[in-house]
Design a protein around this motif. Structure first.
Motif, PDB file in Angstrom:
ATOM      1  N   ALA A 371      12.011  20.364 -54.443  1.00 41.97           N
ATOM      2  CA  ALA A 371      12.204  21.672 -55.176  1.00 41.97           C
ATOM      3  C   ALA A 371      12.105  22.951 -54.496  1.00 41.97           C
ATOM      4  O   ALA A 371      13.073  23.761 -54.897  1.00 41.97           O
ATOM      5  N   ARG A 372      11.721  22.790 -53.457  1.00 38.86           N
ATOM      6  CA  ARG A 372      11.766  24.028 -52.621  1.00 38.86           C
ATOM      7  C   ARG A 372      13.210  24.507 -52.137  1.00 38.86           C
ATOM      8  O   ARG A 372      13.589  25.538 -52.139  1.00 38.86           O
ATOM      9  N   VAL A 373      13.701  23.630 -51.916  1.00 36.92           N
ATOM     10  CA  VAL A 373      15.188  23.506 -51.144  1.00 36.92           C
ATOM     11  C   VAL A 373      16.047  23.900 -52.533  1.00 36.92           C
ATOM     12  O   VAL A 373      16.834  24.995 -52.394  1.00 36.92           O
ATOM     13  N   LEU A 374      15.864  23.496 -53.692  1.00 36.88           N
ATOM     14  CA  LEU A 374      16.686  23.652 -54.850  1.00 36.88           C
ATOM     15  C   LEU A 374      16.339  24.837 -55.324  1.00 36.88           C
ATOM     16  O   LEU A 374      17.351  25.517 -55.630  1.00 36.88           O
ATOM     17  N   LYS A 375      15.328  25.520 -54.983  1.00 34.13           N
ATOM     18  CA  LYS A 375      15.014  26.864 -55.776  1.00 34.13           C
ATOM     19  C   LYS A 375      16.059  27.691 -54.892  1.00 34.13           C
ATOM     20  O   LYS A 375      16.141  28.757 -55.264  1.00 34.13           O
ATOM     21  N   ALA A 376      15.659  27.623 -53.546  1.00 34.78           N
ATOM     22  CA  ALA A 376      16.636  28.404 -52.619  1.00 34.78           C
ATOM     23  C   ALA A 376      17.876  28.349 -53.126  1.00 34.78           C
ATOM     24  O   ALA A 376      18.713  29.659 -52.978  1.00 34.78           O
ATOM     25  N   LYS A 377      18.551  27.456 -53.515  1.00 33.16           N
ATOM     26  CA  LYS A 377      19.882  27.322 -53.640  1.00 33.16           C
ATOM     27  C   LYS A 377      20.225  28.076 -54.941  1.00 33.16           C
ATOM     28  O   LYS A 377      21.304  28.676 -55.087  1.00 33.16           O
ATOM     29  N   PHE A 378      19.449  27.849 -56.015  1.00 33.35           N
ATOM     30  CA  PHE A 378      19.674  28.330 -56.977  1.00 33.35           C
ATOM     31  C   PHE A 378      19.453  29.920 -57.033  1.00 33.35           C
ATOM     32  O   PHE A 378      20.430  30.574 -57.428  1.00 33.35           O
ATOM     33  N   GLU A 379      18.680  30.373 -56.346  1.00 32.97           N
ATOM     34  CA  GLU A 379      18.269  32.005 -56.118  1.00 32.97           C
ATOM     35  C   GLU A 379      19.382  32.646 -55.403  1.00 32.97           C
ATOM     36  O   GLU A 379      19.660  33.680 -55.516  1.00 32.97           O
ATOM     37  N   LEU A 380      20.001  31.673 -54.510  1.00 38.63           N
ATOM     38  CA  LEU A 380      21.171  32.384 -53.725  1.00 38.63           C
ATOM     39  C   LEU A 380      22.444  32.276 -54.725  1.00 38.63           C
ATOM     40  O   LEU A 380      23.146  32.824 -54.148  1.00 38.63           O
ATOM     41  N   GLY A 381      22.503  31.356 -55.651  1.00 36.42           N
ATOM     42  CA  GLY A 381      23.780  31.651 -56.274  1.00 36.42           C
ATOM     43  C   GLY A 381      24.567  30.412 -55.937  1.00 36.42           C
ATOM     44  O   GLY A 381      25.924  30.535 -56.291  1.00 36.42           O
ATOM     45  N   LEU A 382      24.237  29.422 -55.316  1.00 37.70           N
ATOM     46  CA  LEU A 382      25.313  28.539 -54.661  1.00 37.70           C
ATOM     47  C   LEU A 382      25.844  27.703 -55.840  1.00 37.70           C
ATOM     48  O   LEU A 382      27.035  27.312 -55.784  1.00 37.70           O
ATOM     49  N   PHE A 383      25.169  27.401 -56.894  1.00 30.71           N
ATOM     50  CA  PHE A 383      25.571  26.449 -57.970  1.00 30.71           C
ATOM     51  C   PHE A 383      26.855  27.172 -58.881  1.00 30.71           C
ATOM     52  O   PHE A 383      27.684  26.620 -59.177  1.00 30.71           O
ATOM     53  N   GLU A 384      26.647  28.625 -58.753  1.00 35.15           N
ATOM     54  CA  GLU A 384      27.791  29.117 -59.408  1.00 35.15           C
ATOM     55  C   GLU A 384      28.909  29.648 -58.693  1.00 35.15           C
ATOM     56  O   GLU A 384      30.170  29.873 -58.958  1.00 35.15           O
ATOM     57  N   ASN A 385      28.709  29.811 -57.267  1.00 35.45           N
ATOM     58  CA  ASN A 385      29.759  29.926 -56.351  1.00 35.45           C
ATOM     59  C   ASN A 385      29.504  29.152 -54.785  1.00 35.45           C
ATOM     60  O   ASN A 385      29.161  29.448 -53.906  1.00 35.45           O
ATOM     61  N   PRO A 386      29.899  27.972 -54.740  1.00 30.33           N
ATOM     62  CA  PRO A 386      29.551  27.095 -53.764  1.00 30.33           C
ATOM     63  C   PRO A 386      30.043  27.429 -52.490  1.00 30.33           C
ATOM     64  O   PRO A 386      29.880  27.474 -51.489  1.00 30.33           O
ATOM     65  N   PHE A 387      31.712  27.822 -52.618  1.00 30.93           N
ATOM     66  CA  PHE A 387      32.232  28.284 -51.708  1.00 30.93           C
ATOM     67  C   PHE A 387      32.975  29.609 -51.846  1.00 30.93           C
ATOM     68  O   PHE A 387      33.941  30.002 -52.585  1.00 30.93           O
ATOM     69  N   PRO A 388      32.244  30.593 -50.983  1.00 35.49           N
ATOM     70  CA  PRO A 388      32.785  31.951 -51.261  1.00 35.49           C
ATOM     71  C   PRO A 388      33.757  32.598 -50.434  1.00 35.49           C
ATOM     72  O   PRO A 388      34.215  33.438 -50.208  1.00 35.49           O
ATOM     73  N   GLY A 389      34.265  31.555 -49.520  1.00 37.76           N
ATOM     74  CA  GLY A 389      35.085  31.921 -48.285  1.00 37.76           C
ATOM     75  C   GLY A 389      36.533  32.460 -48.627  1.00 37.76           C
ATOM     76  O   GLY A 389      36.914  32.231 -49.750  1.00 37.76           O
TER      77      GLY A 389
END
Length: 782
Positions: A371-389
Motif C-alpha cells: 500500500a505504501r508503494v502504491l500510494k507513492a505511485k498514485f501521488e506521483l501520477g504514474l497511473f495517468e502517465n506511465p511513460f512521460p519520455g
C-alpha cells in the motif's frame, strides 16, 4: 543479475502463459476505483490492493533491472526477460548504466507499455537511477558534487538544479531518483563526504529539502538516503558501525532527514548499510516504525540499499549466511518497517508468497508495504502517465540544454570558497602571464563519484577555463601524476612558474565514475574509498612547495571531495581557493572567480582540521568539548617545536571553521535585534541585522544565525545554526536582513528522552561564520 539463464527463460515462458490465461477469468476493471484519477488516493490504493494476488503484491516489493530485457552491449531485446522481470520484479527497475540515451528510453517505453497492455492490473513501474549531482545518464548535465553545492548556501539554486534533473530524467522515462542525501559529513575519513551537504543538520536539511521540492515539483520522485545517521562510521570505513545514543540520533542526525522527508514530502526513502548502536538500519523497528511511522506519520515506502538485505546475515551475523537465510532476512526487514528490497543481493523478498502461505509472515504485513508503494505511485501520477519520455529525436530539447549547463556553472561559481587572499593577489589581471600547474589542472575532469562511465573525458578543465578567459599568455605543466611520488616533472613546472607573472597550482583528491569505482582503480575519495590521512597524496605537496619556492605569487586551488590538510599552504601560498568536485563547467567557473568576473561568495559546509588527528572537527560539539582558547603546540616549518597540552603539537580547533569564506568585498554588520525578547514556546522570533558592503565591488554575503542555549537540563551542542540568508549587496550600499526562528525548534531531548522546550535564556548570535560573530541578542523563554 543481467540476463536470465535458459532454464529460467523456459520457466518464465510457461509461467507467463499460465498467468495470461488466469487473467482472462478475473473481473472487469472498467469501473475499478483505482483507475479513476478523481477518486481519493487512499480509496484507489485500497481498491487496487483488494484486486491483487499475493504474487502481484510481492512483485511490487522487489526491484528489477533494465538489463533483464535490454542487452547493454548491443541493445538486443529479450521479450521473455521483460515478461519474467515484470512478473517477479515489477514494482521498479534500475536504468543507471552507460548506454545511449535512446536505448534507455526505448527499453523503458517497452516495459511500461507491456505492463499496460499485457498485465491485468497495469501497475506502472518506478524507473530508477542515481542523481545526486545530475541525472546519471550519458551526456546528461553534470552539476558539482553535493559537498560543493552546500557551499553555495543557496537552497533556491539547489531547487532549480533539482528541477533541471527532473526534466532530464523524465525525458527518458525515469520517474524516481536516488537523491538527495541527508547524511552528515562528521567523519572526514569517510570516502563519501563528497556526496553529502556537509556537517550541519540545519544546512543539510535545507539543501535536501530544496532538492526534494524541486525534483518532485518536476514530476520525479525523490528517494532520500541513507536513513539514518550513516555518514559517521567507525574509523571512517564505509558501511562500518556508527556509535551513538538515542539523544545524539534525535538531536544531531535526524533533523536533516525529517526536513527532507516530512517537510519536503518525499515519496520514498532508502535505508542504510550500517548499524547504529548495534541495530542494522535496514531492519531497525525503532527507526523505521516508532519514529518514521508513528511519530513522523510517514505514509510512503522505504527501500533497502543495493545488497543491504544480505548484510543482515553476511556482515552483521544475525542469521545463516551460507546458504543465505532468506526467511530470516524477510522477518527482520518487513516487520521492522522496511518495504522494498533493492537488487544486488539474494532477492529474499521473492520468497514472500512461500512465507505467507506457510504462516511465517502475515498477509497484513505484506499489504501494508504494498500500500505504501502504491500510494507513492498514485501521488506521483504514474497511473495517468506511465511513460512521460520524449521521442528519440526530441530528447536534446530537455537533456544537456544550454540553460542547464549555464545553471551548472552558476551553482559552481557560487560554491567556490576563497580561503586565503594574502595582499589581495586575487582577482588576477586578465593580461597577466599565468602558469597553470598540477595534476588536477588538465587532462581529465575531476568529478566526484556517481557520474556515468567516461564522464571525466568531457567538461571544462581549469586550464581550459583560464585559457578561454585570459587575454595574456597561459602555459601548462603537469608537474606530477596524482598517484605518484615521482618529482621528475618538477623542473618543467618550476620553469613555467619562473617564466610567468603568477602560478595557479591545482592539486587535491580524486574519485572515479560509476564503472571505474568498482574496478579496483586508484582513487582517494568515493564510495568504499576511505582514508587515514587528509594530506595531499604522492608528490602533490612537494610540487606546491617547489612552485612557492620560486618566489612567484602562487595561487593554490584544492580540487577535492573533502578537506585537505596542508596548513603551511595557508600561510605560504599567495591565495588559497577551495573548489569541491566541480560541474562540467568547473574550469569556467574557477576562471571567473580567479579573474574577478564573479565575486566569491561560497562558505564552507564542512570544517577543515589542521590534522586528521584532531577529528572530529565539527563546530557544534557538545558543551564541555574543546576550549575556545586551548593550550596548543606547534611544529614549525624550520623544525622548532613549541609544546602545548591540547594538543602537545597540534590544535583541536578548526583551521577553517564551518561557514567560513572570504570575498573580494568586505561587509560590516550592525543593528542586530529581535522583534521580541520575552517569548513562549509557540512564538516565532524575527532576528534583524543590517549588512553594509564597505567596498567598491558588488558582492554577496551569507548571514548566519546561531543559537546558544545558555542553561539546559542535558548537555547540548555549544551552538547550533538555526537560520541563514544569502544576500546580494551592491558596493557601498546596505541591506536589512531578517531571519525567523521558531522557538519550538530550540528544544532538547531531556533526561527522560522527551522533547521539551525549556524555559531560560537563548543567545542569538549573528555573523559571517560559526566563529565570526558580529552581534547578538538574548531571548528569554518563560
Amino acid at each position: 543479475m543481467k540476463f536470465l539463464s535458459s532454464a529460467l527463460l523456459l520457466a518464465a515462458v510457461a509461467g507467463v502463459s499460465a498467468t495470461d490465461s488466469l487473467d482472462k477469468e478475473r473481473p472487469s476493471l472498467k469501473k475499478a476505483t483505482y483507475k479513476n484519477a478523481k477518486a481519493p488516493v487512499d480509496e484507489r490504493v485500497a481498491d487496487l490492493l483488494s484486486r491483487m494476488t499475493l504474487e502481484e503484491k510481492t512483485s511490487q516489493l522487489v526491484q528489477g533491472d533494465v538489463r533483464n530485457w535490454m542487452n547493454e552491449t548491443d541493445n538486443s531485446f529479450n521479450q521473455t526477460g521483460l515478461e519474467w522481470s515484470t512478473r517477479f520484479r515489477g514494482g521498479s527497475f534500475y536504468v543507471g548504466i552507460a548506454v545511449p540515451q535512446t536505448w534507455i528510453s526505448e527499453a523503458t517505453r517497452k516495459a511500461q507499455e507491456y505492463i499496460q497492455k499485457h498485465t491485468y492490473l497495469g501497475i506502472p513501474a518506478l524507473v530508477q537511477t542515481e542523481a545526486i549531482h545530475g541525472f546519471l545518464a550519458v551526456n546528461a548535465t553534470i552539476f558539482n558534487s553535493p559537498i560543493a553545492q552546500a557551499c553555495s548556501w543557496n537552497p533556491s539554486l539547489i531547487e532549480e538544479m533539482a528541477r533541471a534533473i527532473a526534466k532530464e530524467s523524465l525525458a527518458l522515462g525515469v520517474n524516481q531518483v536516488f537523491a538527495p542525501l541527508a547524511d552528515l559529513s562528521r567523519e572526514l575519513r569517510f570516502g563519501r563526504v563528497e556526496e553529502t551537504y556537509g556537517e550541519d543538520g540545519f544546512l543539510v536539511g535545507e539543501m535536501a529539502h530544496a532538492y526534494v521540492v524541486g525534483v518532485q515539483d518536476g514530476g520525479v520522485s525523490a528517494m532520500v538516503k541513507h536513513f539514518a545517521a550513516f555518514g559517521s562510521p567507525e574509523q571512517g570505513l564505509n558501511v562500518g558501525p556508527v556509535h551513538g545514543g538515542e539523544r545524539e540520533l534525535r538531536t544531531t542526525f535526524l533533523p536533516s532527514y525529517k526536513r527532507a522527508i516530512i517537510d519536503g514530502g518525499a515519496f520514498s526513502i532508502m535505508t542504510a548499510y550500517h548499524s547504529y548502536d548495534g541495530v542494522p538500519a535496514v531492519a531497525d523497528p525503532h527507526l523505521l516504525t516508532d519514529i518514521l511511522r508513528d511519530e513522523w506519520n510517514y505514509k510512503y515506502f522505504t527501500m533497502t540499499d543495493a545488497g543491504a538485505s544480505d548484510r543482515l546475515c553476511q556482515a552483521f551475523k544475525l542469521c545463516r549466511a551460507d546458504p543465505i537465510d532468506k526467511e530470516a532476512i524477510v522477518n527482520f526487514i518487513l516487520p521492522a518497517g522496511g518495504d522494498v528490497e533493492m537488487g544486488g543481493g539474494s532477492y529474499s523478498f521473492e520468497k514472500i508468497p512461500d512465507f505467507v502461505k506457510s504462516g511465517l509472515i502475515s498477509i497484513e504485513m505484506v499489504d501494508t508495504a504494498v500500500a505504501r508503494v502504491l500510494k507513492a505511485k498514485f501521488e506521483l501520477g504514474l497511473f495517468e502517465n506511465p511513460f512521460p519520455g520524449l521521442a528519440a529525436d526530441k530528447t536534446h530539447t530537455a537533456i544537456h540544454t544550454a540553460p542547464h549547463v549555464a545553471l551548472a556553472q552558476k551553482l559552481d561559481e557560487e560554491s567556490i570558497v576563497l580561503l586565503e587572499n594574502h595582499n589581495n593577489v586575487l582577482p588576477l589581471s586578465k593580461t597577466a602571464s599565468i602558469a597553470v600547474i598540477g595534476p588536477m589542472a588538465h587532462g581529465f575532469m575531476n568529478y566526484g563519484d556517481y557520474v556515468v562511465f567516461n564522464s571525466s573525458k568531457r567538461g571544462v578543465t581549469p586550464l581550459d577555463g583560464l585559457k578561454a578567459a585570459s587575454k595574456g599568455k597561459v602555459t601548462y605543466a603537469q608537474g606530477c601524476e596524482r598517484w605518484s611520488t615521482s618529482e621528475s616533472g618538477f623542473p618543467a613546472a618550476v620553469a613555467a612558474a619562473e617564466a610567468a607573472d603568477v602560478a595557479v597550482v591545482v592539486v587535491g583528491t580524486w574519485s572515479r565514475d560509476q564503472n571505474e569505482l568498482w574496478q579496483g582503480l586508484n582513487a582517494t575519495t568515493g564510495e568504499h574509498v576511505d582514508v587515514d590521512s587528509l594530506n595531499l597524496v604522492g608528490a602533490q605537496e612537494a610540487l606546491v612547495r617547489a612552485v612557492v619556492a620560486t618566489g612567484k605569487p602562487t595561487v593554490v586551488v584544492f580540487s577535492s571531495g573533502k578537506p585537505v590538510t596542508a596548513p603551511w599552504i595557508s600561510e605560504e601560498a599567495a591565495a588559497l581557493v577551495q573548489q569541491f568536485y566541480p560541474s562540467e563547467q568547473g574550469g569556467a567557473a574557477l576562471a571567473n572567480v580567479l579573474f574577478g568576473d564573479v565575486n566569491p561568495s561560497g562558505k564552507l559546509s564542512v570544517s577543515f582540521p589542521y590534522s586528521v588527528g584532531s577529528l572530529p572537527i565539527y563546530y557544534d560539539f557538545l558543551n564541555s568539548g574543546r576550549d575556545a582558547t586551548p593550550d596548543v603546540g606547534t611544529a614549525y616549518e624550520n623544525g622548532t617545536l613549541a609544546f602545548g597540552h591540547q594538543y602537545v603539537l597540534g590544535d583541536p580547533r578548526p583551521l577553517y571553521e564551518f561557514g567560513y569564506g572570504l570575498s573580494y568585498s568586505s561587509f560590516a554588520y550592525s543593528g542586530v535585534s529581535v522583534d521580541k525578547k520575552n517569548v513562549t514556546a509557540s512564538d516565532t522570533v524575527t532576528v534583524s541585522v543590517t549588512v553594509k558592503n564597505t567596498t567598491k565591488r558588488d558582492g554577496s554575503e551569507v548571514v548566519q544565525l546561531y543559537v546558544k542555549d545558555l542553561v539546559a537540563s542535558v548537555v547540548v551542542p555549544n551552538i547550533q545554526l538555526r537560520g541563514f540568508a544569502k544576500v546580494a549587496v551592491k558596493a557601498g550600499q546596505s541591506k536589512k536582513v531578517q531571519i525567523k526562528v521558531n522557538m519550538q525548534n530550540l528544544g532538547v531531548w531531556n533526561a527522560r528522552m522527551k522533547y521539551v522546550v525549556e524555559a531560560g535564556d537563548f543567545l542569538f548570535l549573528v555573523g559571517a561564520s560559526s566563529s565570526d560573530f558580529k552581534g547578538n541578542a538574548t531571548v528569554t523563554l518563560k
